[in-house]
Scaffold this active site. Sequence first.
Site, PDB file in Angstrom:
ATOM      1  N   GLY A   1      11.067 -27.015 -31.097  1.00 46.00           N
ATOM      2  CA  GLY A   1      10.456 -26.033 -31.136  1.00 46.00           C
ATOM      3  C   GLY A   1       9.477 -25.115 -33.081  1.00 46.00           C
ATOM      4  O   GLY A   1      10.268 -26.449 -33.322  1.00 46.00           O
TER       5      GLY A   1
ATOM      6  N   LYS B   1      20.826  -7.314 -33.303  1.00 43.93           N
ATOM      7  CA  LYS B   1      19.726  -8.767 -33.051  1.00 43.93           C
ATOM      8  C   LYS B   1      19.064  -7.094 -31.399  1.00 43.93           C
ATOM      9  O   LYS B   1      19.977  -6.619 -31.179  1.00 43.93           O
ATOM     10  CB  LYS B   1      20.607  -9.770 -31.695  1.00 43.93           C
ATOM     11  CG  LYS B   1      20.744 -11.106 -32.087  1.00 43.93           C
ATOM     12  CD  LYS B   1      19.555 -11.517 -32.658  1.00 43.93           C
ATOM     13  CE  LYS B   1      19.372 -12.497 -33.376  1.00 43.93           C
ATOM     14  NZ  LYS B   1      18.399 -13.677 -33.556  1.00 43.93           N
TER      15      LYS B   1
ATOM     16  N   VAL C   1      11.963 -24.307 -35.253  1.00 41.68           N
ATOM     17  CA  VAL C   1      13.488 -25.320 -35.740  1.00 41.68           C
ATOM     18  C   VAL C   1      12.974 -26.389 -36.341  1.00 41.68           C
ATOM     19  O   VAL C   1      12.790 -27.107 -37.115  1.00 41.68           O
ATOM     20  CB  VAL C   1      14.418 -24.560 -35.702  1.00 41.68           C
ATOM     21  CG1 VAL C   1      15.422 -25.079 -36.666  1.00 41.68           C
ATOM     22  CG2 VAL C   1      14.170 -23.455 -36.780  1.00 41.68           C
TER      23      VAL C   1
END
Length: 309
Positions: free
Chosen positions: A139, A37, A141
């Site tokens: 959002g 990440k 998702v």
Amino acid sequence: MVVKYGSLDDAVHDVLRLSRGMTYKSALAGLPMGGGKAVIIGNPKTDKTTTLLKRMGEFIQAHNGQYITAEDSGMSVSDLEVMSKQTEHVLGVSKEQEFGGDPSPLTAMGIFVGIEAAVNFKLAKSNLHEVHVAIQGAGAVGRCLIKQLVAAGAVVYVADINNKNLDLARALGAQIVRPNDIFTVPADVFCPCAMGGIINDETIKILAAPIIAGGANNQLALPRHANQLKQRDILYAPDFVINAGGIIEICRQFQNEAVAVAHAKILTIGKTLSEIFIESEQTANTTADVAEKIAERRFMNETIRSDAA
Ligand code: NAD
């Protein structure tokens, strides 16, 4: 991700937790990838300039493909398009791909099958008709999930701090509740799709739903919160299992496979979760412990295989 962290230490702590989660996620989804990440310290509303995104692209390029980036919280398809001018190691941006390459709809598909598996295990229901789901975060998702849940006959409650996203959620058929009420609304499933750390000492006490199954990364504020959920008889679908749809799609793009390959893998998320739920019920281990052990066994097998090669 672009996040307004309080300090450098907070950012390092978060990125290490997130990258660990990605490693476990890839292993559990059976993907031939590790986990990584990147976080950018800054206010996504004011600091996410073209210059910043280009510098990030250069930084990723300097790692020669050891790290590949894609969409995340605060990082949209258009942001990735800017970065892709500086680096080839960007996925999730192709115009030829389904949804322009954005993996969020596939993440939502995995969460949907995960919710089905959890509801089947905990409530002995074979479909989501009349099942009440409380989603935190409408959002990318969250909204894809609302569509699928409403189509399946579920009753959907949504909270968000962004009014534009709330309007979109309402138009999709969700009932809007205030941010603090999303934990206590009478729901069968609490579905975190906003930020991490949302399962903590305060929220565990007030949570009304007997199931937690959602897309946010790092939902547990601390590992011990998995034990507290088990003590309260709340079934927790480990985040790094249920939200793997996005990385499965990104891996498919990387390997240039057919869309159907990702769909087939995503549909197995429900089976993986069911096995985790059964093992957790039969032992003293939490669902998070069981899932981590499965991933660790896979790391060991990979290590043995690469040592032997
Ligand atoms: P997003 O930024 O598009 O949506 C997050 C939503 O949560 C926003 O609408 C935001 O306003 C809302 N929100 C923030 N704080 C809130 C609060 N306190 N209460 C209610 N709502 C709040 O992000 P996304 O891409 O939809 O991802 C959602 C979560 O799922 C993130 O944790 C992300 O890391 C994780 N995730 C996303 C993907 C993917 O494919 N996009 C894959 C795996 C995991």
